[in-house]
Design a protein around this motif. Sequence first.
Motif, PDB file in Angstrom:
ATOM      1  N   LYS A   9       0.834  -1.197   0.000  1.00  0.00           N
ATOM      2  CA  LYS A   9       0.000   0.000   0.000  1.00  0.00           C
ATOM      3  C   LYS A   9       0.872   1.252   0.000  1.00  0.00           C
ATOM      4  N   ALA A  10       1.913   1.255   0.825  1.00  0.00           N
ATOM      5  CA  ALA A  10       2.823   2.404   0.874  1.00  0.00           C
ATOM      6  C   ALA A  10       3.569   2.551  -0.443  1.00  0.00           C
ATOM      7  N   PHE A  11       3.948   1.424  -1.047  1.00  0.00           N
ATOM      8  CA  PHE A  11       4.657   1.436  -2.328  1.00  0.00           C
ATOM      9  C   PHE A  11       3.777   2.045  -3.421  1.00  0.00           C
ATOM     10  N   LYS A  12       2.514   1.634  -3.461  1.00  0.00           N
ATOM     11  CA  LYS A  12       1.591   2.166  -4.475  1.00  0.00           C
ATOM     12  C   LYS A  12       1.328   3.651  -4.257  1.00  0.00           C
ATOM     13  N   ALA A  13       1.249   4.064  -2.992  1.00  0.00           N
ATOM     14  CA  ALA A  13       1.032   5.482  -2.701  1.00  0.00           C
ATOM     15  C   ALA A  13       2.207   6.316  -3.196  1.00  0.00           C
ATOM     16  N   ASP A  14       3.412   5.794  -3.030  1.00  0.00           N
ATOM     17  CA  ASP A  14       4.589   6.513  -3.514  1.00  0.00           C
ATOM     18  C   ASP A  14       4.611   6.593  -5.039  1.00  0.00           C
ATOM     19  N   LYS A  15       4.252   5.480  -5.697  1.00  0.00           N
ATOM     20  CA  LYS A  15       4.225   5.495  -7.163  1.00  0.00           C
ATOM     21  C   LYS A  15       3.178   6.475  -7.678  1.00  0.00           C
ATOM     22  N   GLN A  16       2.030   6.559  -7.004  1.00  0.00           N
ATOM     23  CA  GLN A  16       1.001   7.512  -7.401  1.00  0.00           C
ATOM     24  C   GLN A  16       1.506   8.940  -7.225  1.00  0.00           C
ATOM     25  N   ALA A  17       2.230   9.187  -6.125  1.00  0.00           N
ATOM     26  CA  ALA A  17       2.786  10.520  -5.898  1.00  0.00           C
ATOM     27  C   ALA A  17       3.792  10.878  -6.980  1.00  0.00           C
ATOM     28  N   GLU A  18       4.591   9.896  -7.406  1.00  0.00           N
ATOM     29  CA  GLU A  18       5.557  10.136  -8.474  1.00  0.00           C
ATOM     30  C   GLU A  18       4.854  10.485  -9.782  1.00  0.00           C
ATOM     31  N   GLN A  19       3.766   9.768 -10.083  1.00  0.00           N
ATOM     32  CA  GLN A  19       3.025  10.048 -11.317  1.00  0.00           C
ATOM     33  C   GLN A  19       2.428  11.452 -11.294  1.00  0.00           C
ATOM     34  N   GLU A  20       1.866  11.850 -10.147  1.00  0.00           N
ATOM     35  CA  GLU A  20       1.302  13.184 -10.037  1.00  0.00           C
ATOM     36  C   GLU A  20       2.383  14.247 -10.193  1.00  0.00           C
ATOM     37  N   GLN A  21       3.553  13.958  -9.641  1.00  0.00           N
ATOM     38  CA  GLN A  21       4.660  14.903  -9.757  1.00  0.00           C
ATOM     39  C   GLN A  21       5.126  15.007 -11.208  1.00  0.00           C
ATOM     40  N   ASP A  22       5.203  13.858 -11.908  1.00  0.00           N
ATOM     41  CA  ASP A  22       5.589  13.879 -13.316  1.00  0.00           C
ATOM     42  C   ASP A  22       4.588  14.661 -14.160  1.00  0.00           C
ATOM     43  N   GLN A  23       3.292  14.486 -13.872  1.00  0.00           N
ATOM     44  CA  GLN A  23       2.274  15.231 -14.608  1.00  0.00           C
ATOM     45  C   GLN A  23       2.424  16.727 -14.388  1.00  0.00           C
ATOM     46  N   LEU A  24       2.724  17.124 -13.164  1.00  0.00           N
ATOM     47  CA  LEU A  24       2.907  18.542 -12.858  1.00  0.00           C
ATOM     48  C   LEU A  24       4.102  19.099 -13.612  1.00  0.00           C
ATOM     49  N   GLN A  25       5.182  18.327 -13.691  1.00  0.00           N
ATOM     50  CA  GLN A  25       6.364  18.776 -14.396  1.00  0.00           C
ATOM     51  C   GLN A  25       6.127  18.892 -15.893  1.00  0.00           C
ATOM     52  N   GLU A  26       5.272  18.029 -16.435  1.00  0.00           N
ATOM     53  CA  GLU A  26       4.937  18.121 -17.856  1.00  0.00           C
ATOM     54  C   GLU A  26       4.119  19.373 -18.153  1.00  0.00           C
ATOM     55  N   GLU A  27       3.284  19.775 -17.206  1.00  0.00           N
ATOM     56  CA  GLU A  27       2.453  20.961 -17.401  1.00  0.00           C
ATOM     57  C   GLU A  27       3.250  22.243 -17.285  1.00  0.00           C
ATOM     58  N   VAL A  28       4.273  22.263 -16.421  1.00  0.00           N
ATOM     59  CA  VAL A  28       5.091  23.453 -16.220  1.00  0.00           C
ATOM     60  C   VAL A  28       6.466  23.197 -16.810  1.00  0.00           C
ATOM     61  N   PRO A  29       6.849  23.879 -17.931  1.00  0.00           N
ATOM     62  CA  PRO A  29       8.157  23.666 -18.559  1.00  0.00           C
ATOM     63  C   PRO A  29       9.267  24.003 -17.573  1.00  0.00           C
ATOM     64  N   THR A  30      10.171  23.101 -17.398  1.00  0.00           N
ATOM     65  CA  THR A  30      11.320  23.321 -16.514  1.00  0.00           C
ATOM     66  C   THR A  30      12.560  22.781 -17.192  1.00  0.00           C
ATOM     67  N   GLU A  31      13.689  22.842 -16.478  1.00  0.00           N
ATOM     68  CA  GLU A  31      14.941  22.325 -17.021  1.00  0.00           C
ATOM     69  C   GLU A  31      14.914  20.815 -17.156  1.00  0.00           C
ATOM     70  N   LEU A  32      13.949  20.156 -16.450  1.00  0.00           N
ATOM     71  CA  LEU A  32      13.860  18.706 -16.543  1.00  0.00           C
ATOM     72  C   LEU A  32      13.124  18.317 -17.807  1.00  0.00           C
ATOM     73  N   SER A  33      13.809  17.800 -18.767  1.00  0.00           N
ATOM     74  CA  SER A  33      13.185  17.339 -20.003  1.00  0.00           C
ATOM     75  C   SER A  33      12.751  15.907 -19.834  1.00  0.00           C
TER      76      SER A  33
END
Length: 408
Positions: A9-33
Amino acid sequence: MGFFDRIKKAFKADKQAEQEQDQLQEEVPTELSEDSGIDSGEQEVSVATPEIPAETSVSEPEPIVESEPEIEAEAESVVIPEPVVEETVPMMEPEKEKQKKYEKGLEKTRKTFSQRFNELMANFRSVDEDFFEELEETLIGADVGFETAIKITEDLRQEVKLRNAKKTAEVQNTIIEKMVDLYEAEGVDENNALNIQPNGLTVMLFVGVNGVGKTTSIGKLAHEFKESGKKVMLAAADTFRAGAIDQLVVWGERAGVEVVRGNAGGDPAAVVFDAVARAKAEGADILLVDTAGRLQNKVNLMNELEKIKRVIQRELPDAPHEVLLVVDATTGQNAMAQAKQFKETTDVTGLVLTKLDGTAKGGIVLAIRNELHLPVKLVGLGEGINDLEPFDANDFAVGLFKGLLREE
C-alpha cells in the motif's frame, strides 16, 4: 492488514505521488526534459523512498526550509520539511514523522539490499538451482543471518513454482514477501515496549561491550523520559573507566537529571546501592544504570553484573525491570555474536540497536528476531538527542522493504 499488505500500500502510494509529480512537471516547462534521467522503472524502486507525502505534491518546486515540523528535534532526519501547511497538519503527523525517520535511517541498508538484488537478477535469466544458491549467498551477505537465509531460500523454491513466477520483478517481489512474512511471523507475541512500572520505581540495567553506545543511549533515553514528565536518575556504575563516569555526568547535565556516581575504580555495586536508595527516597520514576563494557568471555565481569542485580533486588525484589543489551548495528554479524553470548550468560530482556542510520547492515534486525527471539526495544536513527526511537516493527518493515519492491 499484514505487514506485506501495508508495504504494498505504501509502495503504491509513492508510485502515485511520483506520477502526479511527473504530470505537474509536464504541465510546467522546466529544465527537466523527458530524458532528464528520471527512470520510472526499476531504478526508482531501488533508491531511497520519496520524502514528500502525496498530499503535498504541489509544493515540490519550493524546498522551503524556514518552517520546521511540529517535533523540532526530529528535523535532523527530515530532508524536506512539511511546507506551508501548519494550520492543516493532522493529529497523526507525529506518526508520519516517525515513519520518515525510519525510512531515512534505513537508507543505507535499503540501498545495499537493492544493489545486491539488482546484481542477482541481472546475472540470471532463469530461476534454477544456481539462482537459489546465489540468492542464499546474497541474503547472507546482506546480514539477515545464516539460518534466515536458508529458510527464505527453501520457502522460495516452493513459492516460485506455485506462482509460476518468471519475470525478474515477480521473483524479487516474491523474495521480499517471504522475508517480510518470516519477519512478521517470528515477531508474533513479541513485546517491543519497555517494561515501565505504573507505580513505583522502574530500574533499567544497560549492558554491552565498550564502544557500542551504552552511555549515549542512556543519556538520550533519560532526556526522553524527562521530557515526558518522569523523574529520572542515572547511576554511573562503570567505575572501571573514569572517562565513562564523566561522560555520563555530561549526559545527565544535558538531559537535566541527577547522576549518582562514585570514585573511579570503586565498587560498582556500591554505586548502584546508593542510587537505588536515593531514587526511592526522592520518589524517582526511572533509574537507568550504566555498567562497564563487559567482555562476554570475562567471567569475573559477568559475576560483577550478577552482584549488581542482587543488590538491586534486595531493595526491589522484582527489579531490574529491564536488562538492555546495547549493540552497534554497524558491526553486523559481530553484534549478532555478542547478543548470542550475552543471552547465554545474562537475563537479557531486550536490545538497543545503535547507529542503525550509519550502516548498511540493518538486515541484522531480521537475524536477531528470527534466530535469537530477543525483542529490539530501542533503535538509534540519528545523532541528535531525540534520535533514540522505540522500535516499531511495522515502521521498520515499511522503511526497509518498501523501496525494494518492483512494478510487475
